[in-house]
Design a protein around this motif. Sequence first.
Motif, PDB file in Angstrom:
ATOM      1  N   VAL A 168      19.696  91.159 -10.308  1.00 41.12           N
ATOM      2  CA  VAL A 168      19.771  92.255  -9.334  1.00 41.12           C
ATOM      3  C   VAL A 168      20.082  91.691  -7.957  1.00 41.12           C
ATOM      4  O   VAL A 168      19.356  90.842  -7.445  1.00 41.12           O
ATOM      5  CB  VAL A 168      18.434  93.040  -9.301  1.00 41.12           C
ATOM      6  N   GLN A 169      21.181  92.157  -7.366  1.00 43.54           N
ATOM      7  CA  GLN A 169      21.568  91.661  -6.043  1.00 43.54           C
ATOM      8  C   GLN A 169      20.507  92.013  -5.002  1.00 43.54           C
ATOM      9  O   GLN A 169      19.784  92.991  -5.146  1.00 43.54           O
ATOM     10  CB  GLN A 169      22.924  92.247  -5.613  1.00 43.54           C
ATOM     11  N   ASP A 170      20.449  91.222  -3.950  1.00 45.49           N
ATOM     12  CA  ASP A 170      19.443  91.411  -2.909  1.00 45.49           C
ATOM     13  C   ASP A 170      19.485  92.826  -2.337  1.00 45.49           C
ATOM     14  O   ASP A 170      18.441  93.465  -2.122  1.00 45.49           O
ATOM     15  CB  ASP A 170      19.649  90.408  -1.768  1.00 45.49           C
ATOM     16  N   GLU A 171      20.703  93.339  -2.080  1.00 50.52           N
ATOM     17  CA  GLU A 171      20.835  94.658  -1.476  1.00 50.52           C
ATOM     18  C   GLU A 171      20.330  95.758  -2.418  1.00 50.52           C
ATOM     19  O   GLU A 171      19.652  96.705  -1.983  1.00 50.52           O
ATOM     20  CB  GLU A 171      22.305  94.941  -1.115  1.00 50.52           C
ATOM     21  N   ILE A 172      20.646  95.620  -3.699  1.00 49.65           N
ATOM     22  CA  ILE A 172      20.192  96.612  -4.676  1.00 49.65           C
ATOM     23  C   ILE A 172      18.681  96.541  -4.845  1.00 49.65           C
ATOM     24  O   ILE A 172      17.995  97.569  -4.943  1.00 49.65           O
ATOM     25  CB  ILE A 172      20.891  96.393  -6.033  1.00 49.65           C
ATOM     26  N   LEU A 173      18.151  95.331  -4.850  1.00 52.57           N
ATOM     27  CA  LEU A 173      16.701  95.150  -4.964  1.00 52.57           C
ATOM     28  C   LEU A 173      15.982  95.803  -3.781  1.00 52.57           C
ATOM     29  O   LEU A 173      14.983  96.512  -3.953  1.00 52.57           O
ATOM     30  CB  LEU A 173      16.371  93.662  -5.033  1.00 52.57           C
ATOM     31  N   ALA A 174      16.509  95.579  -2.576  1.00 56.15           N
ATOM     32  CA  ALA A 174      15.896  96.168  -1.378  1.00 56.15           C
ATOM     33  C   ALA A 174      15.961  97.692  -1.436  1.00 56.15           C
ATOM     34  O   ALA A 174      15.009  98.384  -1.053  1.00 56.15           O
ATOM     35  CB  ALA A 174      16.602  95.655  -0.128  1.00 56.15           C
TER      36      ALA A 174
END
Length: 314
Positions: free
Chosen positions: A69-75
């Motif tokens: 999961v990419q950082d932006e999606i996780l956030a």
Amino acid sequence: WKGYEDAWDQRRFEEAFRVDIIREEEGALEFDMVGIDAAIANAFRRILLAEVPTMAVEKVFVYNNTSIVQDEILAHRLGLIPIRADPRLFEYRNQGDEEGTEIDTLQFQLKIKCSRNPQAAKESSDPNELYFNHKVYSKHMTWVPLGNQTDLFPDADFRPVHDDILIALLRPGQEIDVLMHCVKGIGKDHAKFSPVATASYRLLPDITLLQPIEDEAAEMLQKCFSPGVIEIQNIKGKKVARVANARLDTFSREVFRHESLKNLVRLARVRNHYIFSVESTGILPPDVLVSEAIKILMGKCQRFLNELDSVPME
């Protein structure tokens, strides 16, 4: 509106206005608001959706994220998790303030690593048996007190509303290590701050049978409405239809498809009787949300009156 008096009369309003609680559950509230017009009802609904504040994840500091999961999606996923924290205990964070303090910020940590289960059977293909911590849930988020929050909130239990919200899937060696800052906000700024899953209203249905409907026609009429709306009574050996509970009707207008029935029934709505349905996300009980929305609406009215008083009269 023919036959309806629209002129404002405070005495008539005070006599006619009432609020009736119909159904109250843990996360849902249904109530009637009688004696108001659409402008007030809609203002109340919009305040519930967009102006009652809550706490939600605003900033995510990613120290390590080796999941897929990419950082932006996780956030983004973390931001949409409802946080059980009473927003009335906190202040709004000042614009441009990056750090946050104990009076305007809640801090959560998510630190988890996936590993293999050495006791798993060799022939097993079930991830639940093969791995430890391969599913990251909202229950893994832990509150980290800021400043003197331990003293300010000695009995606090700040946590996600639901423990079983799936955040990510991991495989052995992958880990997530993030720090989150929750701030106070309103749904007008971002949907994650909205305190309700839904807040809606509808007008009370008014169903009138223009003449007696009996036997087969009564049974056909009953099938045209939602269960519980039409009741069939046995009167002198005949099946006679009557309106039992118009409130349950969903206004499908199915009755107008039948030539033999469409002229026997009149469908209308009570113009000033609004049925409100409020479903909370779990952050605050629905009755608290309603009372907070009323306070906000009263504040708006007071500000408007203050503005009028400040305008010089010519």
